[in-house]
Design a protein around this motif. Sequence first.
Motif, PDB file in Angstrom:
ATOM      1  N   VAL A 160       0.858  -1.181   0.000  1.00  0.00           N
ATOM      2  CA  VAL A 160       0.000   0.000   0.000  1.00  0.00           C
ATOM      3  C   VAL A 160       0.897   1.234   0.000  1.00  0.00           C
ATOM      4  O   VAL A 160       1.794   1.349   0.836  1.00  0.00           O
ATOM      5  CB  VAL A 160      -0.931   0.029   1.234  1.00  0.00           C
ATOM      6  N   VAL A 161       0.684   2.145  -0.938  1.00  0.00           N
ATOM      7  CA  VAL A 161       1.465   3.376  -1.022  1.00  0.00           C
ATOM      8  C   VAL A 161       0.690   4.493  -0.331  1.00  0.00           C
ATOM      9  O   VAL A 161      -0.433   4.818  -0.733  1.00  0.00           O
ATOM     10  CB  VAL A 161       1.747   3.768  -2.489  1.00  0.00           C
ATOM     11  N   ASN A 162       1.277   5.062   0.717  1.00  0.00           N
ATOM     12  CA  ASN A 162       0.648   6.166   1.444  1.00  0.00           C
ATOM     13  C   ASN A 162       1.283   7.475   0.969  1.00  0.00           C
ATOM     14  O   ASN A 162       2.476   7.696   1.156  1.00  0.00           O
ATOM     15  CB  ASN A 162       0.827   5.998   2.947  1.00  0.00           C
ATOM     16  N   SER A 163       0.481   8.330   0.351  1.00  0.00           N
ATOM     17  CA  SER A 163       1.010   9.563  -0.236  1.00  0.00           C
ATOM     18  C   SER A 163       0.974  10.750   0.718  1.00  0.00           C
ATOM     19  O   SER A 163       1.496  11.818   0.393  1.00  0.00           O
ATOM     20  CB  SER A 163       0.218   9.923  -1.501  1.00  0.00           C
ATOM     21  N   THR A 164       0.352  10.606   1.874  1.00  0.00           N
ATOM     22  CA  THR A 164       0.163  11.759   2.754  1.00  0.00           C
ATOM     23  C   THR A 164       0.771  11.593   4.138  1.00  0.00           C
ATOM     24  O   THR A 164       0.644  12.486   4.972  1.00  0.00           O
ATOM     25  CB  THR A 164      -1.338  12.062   2.915  1.00  0.00           C
ATOM     26  N   MET A 165       1.417  10.484   4.395  1.00  0.00           N
ATOM     27  CA  MET A 165       1.973  10.269   5.731  1.00  0.00           C
ATOM     28  C   MET A 165       3.181  11.179   5.977  1.00  0.00           C
ATOM     29  O   MET A 165       3.483  11.550   7.103  1.00  0.00           O
ATOM     30  CB  MET A 165       2.363   8.795   5.916  1.00  0.00           C
ATOM     31  N   VAL A 166       3.892  11.551   4.893  1.00  0.00           N
ATOM     32  CA  VAL A 166       5.056  12.419   5.027  1.00  0.00           C
ATOM     33  C   VAL A 166       4.654  13.861   4.704  1.00  0.00           C
ATOM     34  O   VAL A 166       3.675  14.108   4.006  1.00  0.00           O
ATOM     35  CB  VAL A 166       6.198  11.964   4.099  1.00  0.00           C
ATOM     36  N   GLU A 167       5.443  14.804   5.195  1.00  0.00           N
ATOM     37  CA  GLU A 167       5.103  16.212   5.046  1.00  0.00           C
ATOM     38  C   GLU A 167       5.331  16.719   3.627  1.00  0.00           C
ATOM     39  O   GLU A 167       4.523  17.489   3.099  1.00  0.00           O
ATOM     40  CB  GLU A 167       5.931  17.046   6.029  1.00  0.00           C
ATOM     41  N   ASN A 168       6.436  16.288   2.999  1.00  0.00           N
ATOM     42  CA  ASN A 168       6.788  16.772   1.655  1.00  0.00           C
ATOM     43  C   ASN A 168       6.864  15.617   0.665  1.00  0.00           C
ATOM     44  O   ASN A 168       7.171  14.483   1.048  1.00  0.00           O
ATOM     45  CB  ASN A 168       8.134  17.502   1.675  1.00  0.00           C
ATOM     46  N   ARG A 169       6.611  15.937  -0.613  1.00  0.00           N
ATOM     47  CA  ARG A 169       6.740  14.948  -1.681  1.00  0.00           C
ATOM     48  C   ARG A 169       7.514  15.554  -2.839  1.00  0.00           C
ATOM     49  O   ARG A 169       7.518  16.773  -3.038  1.00  0.00           O
ATOM     50  CB  ARG A 169       5.365  14.495  -2.193  1.00  0.00           C
ATOM     51  N   VAL A 197       6.884  29.634  -9.253  1.00  0.00           N
ATOM     52  CA  VAL A 197       5.852  28.831  -8.579  1.00  0.00           C
ATOM     53  C   VAL A 197       6.116  28.864  -7.071  1.00  0.00           C
ATOM     54  O   VAL A 197       7.065  28.251  -6.578  1.00  0.00           O
ATOM     55  CB  VAL A 197       5.846  27.379  -9.098  1.00  0.00           C
ATOM     56  N   ASP A 198       5.274  29.576  -6.343  1.00  0.00           N
ATOM     57  CA  ASP A 198       5.469  29.740  -4.904  1.00  0.00           C
ATOM     58  C   ASP A 198       5.345  28.422  -4.136  1.00  0.00           C
ATOM     59  O   ASP A 198       5.951  28.257  -3.073  1.00  0.00           O
ATOM     60  CB  ASP A 198       4.454  30.742  -4.343  1.00  0.00           C
ATOM     61  N   LYS A 199       4.571  27.498  -4.659  1.00  0.00           N
ATOM     62  CA  LYS A 199       4.325  26.245  -3.940  1.00  0.00           C
ATOM     63  C   LYS A 199       5.492  25.259  -4.048  1.00  0.00           C
ATOM     64  O   LYS A 199       5.505  24.241  -3.355  1.00  0.00           O
ATOM     65  CB  LYS A 199       3.041  25.588  -4.445  1.00  0.00           C
ATOM     66  N   ILE A 200       6.452  25.543  -4.922  1.00  0.00           N
ATOM     67  CA  ILE A 200       7.645  24.697  -5.026  1.00  0.00           C
ATOM     68  C   ILE A 200       8.639  25.130  -3.952  1.00  0.00           C
ATOM     69  O   ILE A 200       8.967  26.313  -3.833  1.00  0.00           O
ATOM     70  CB  ILE A 200       8.276  24.798  -6.427  1.00  0.00           C
ATOM     71  N   LEU A 201       9.114  24.169  -3.170  1.00  0.00           N
ATOM     72  CA  LEU A 201      10.014  24.470  -2.059  1.00  0.00           C
ATOM     73  C   LEU A 201      11.417  24.821  -2.567  1.00  0.00           C
ATOM     74  O   LEU A 201      11.875  24.282  -3.575  1.00  0.00           O
ATOM     75  CB  LEU A 201      10.081  23.279  -1.105  1.00  0.00           C
ATOM     76  N   LYS A 202      12.073  25.680  -1.834  1.00  0.00           N
ATOM     77  CA  LYS A 202      13.459  26.053  -2.159  1.00  0.00           C
ATOM     78  C   LYS A 202      14.456  25.042  -1.594  1.00  0.00           C
ATOM     79  O   LYS A 202      15.579  24.914  -2.068  1.00  0.00           O
ATOM     80  CB  LYS A 202      13.768  27.438  -1.600  1.00  0.00           C
ATOM     81  N   ASN A 227       4.948  20.709  -0.602  1.00  0.00           N
ATOM     82  CA  ASN A 227       4.155  20.171   0.493  1.00  0.00           C
ATOM     83  C   ASN A 227       3.186  19.138  -0.074  1.00  0.00           C
ATOM     84  O   ASN A 227       2.687  19.292  -1.194  1.00  0.00           O
ATOM     85  CB  ASN A 227       3.371  21.277   1.202  1.00  0.00           C
ATOM     86  N   THR A 228       2.925  18.105   0.679  1.00  0.00           N
ATOM     87  CA  THR A 228       2.108  16.990   0.185  1.00  0.00           C
ATOM     88  C   THR A 228       0.768  17.463  -0.372  1.00  0.00           C
ATOM     89  O   THR A 228       0.311  16.996  -1.416  1.00  0.00           O
ATOM     90  CB  THR A 228       1.894  15.965   1.304  1.00  0.00           C
TER      91      THR A 228
END
Length: 266
Positions: A160-169, A197-202, A227-228
Motif C-alpha cells: 500500500v502506497v501512502n502519499s500523505t503520511m510524510v510532510e513533503n513529496r 511557482v510559490d508552492k515549489i520548495l526552495k 508540500n504533500t
Amino acid sequence: MLDNFNDWLTEYVPVILKAVIIIVAGYLLTKLLVKVLYRILDKTRLDHTAVTFILSVLKVFLYFIVAITALSAVGINVTSLITALGAAALTAGLALQDSLSNVASGIIILSNKPFVAGDIIEFEGIKGRVENIKIFYTTLHTLDNKLVTIPNSRLTANNVVNSTMVENRRVDLKYSISYDDDITKVKGLLYSLIATVDKILKNPEPAVYVGEHLDSGIEIIVQVWVNTDDYYDVYYYMQENVKRVFDENGVTIPYPHLVLKNEKDK
C-alpha cells in the motif's frame, strides 16, 4: 408432601443460590474488568473501533465462562457441552476464515496505523482518500468521486502506497526536446519557470537533468519538492506551463512520426 417440598428446598435452594451468586458476581466482575481495560486501551495508540471490538469479544468470552461455571455449580455436566460448542466454533471458524482474517487485519491496521482516515493511498491501481476503516473493510473515496470497499486482509497482504503520511513529496516530471535544441537554454527556461511557482520548495533545491537519449529526442527530467497537499496543483501547473514556455521560446517537443512512401516513388 410438605416433607418432600422441604427436602427439595434443602437440596436445591443452596445450589440455586450458589449459581445465582456466581452469575451476579461474574457479571459485576466482568463489567469492572472491561471498564478497567477500556481505560488502559483508551490511552494507547489503538483506534476506538478496535478497542470496542476487542472489549466486545472479551465480554462475550467472560460471560461464557461465568455461564459454564454456574451450570457446573448446579450439577450439570458441562464437558459434553464444551465439546459440542468447541466443535461448533471450529466449524464456524473454518466457514468464516475469510471474515476472521479481515477482522485480524482490521485490528492490525487500526493499531499499527500504516494509514488513517483522511490519508491518500494507492492500492492495486486504485488511488483515493481513506474514508473510514472498519473491522472488516476499508473504504476509499477515489479522486474521481467513487467509493471503493476493500477487505482488510488484502490491504495487509499487499503493498500500500501512502502519499500523505510524510510532510513533503517530490514531483517527478519528464519532457522531451529535439536534438537540435540548446540543452542549456532549455534548462534555464525550466529553472525560470520553477522560480515563479510559490508552492515549489526552495529546500531541497529543484533539479533539472538530462535523462535518456531517445529515438526522437532528448529526455529532460525535472524534480521539485512540494508540500504533500500541493502535489497535484504543482504537477498540473507544470504540465501546462512547460508546454507554453517551450512554444514561446521555440523549443521543439518531438513526437514519433511515420513516413509513408508510394511504391512508384522508388
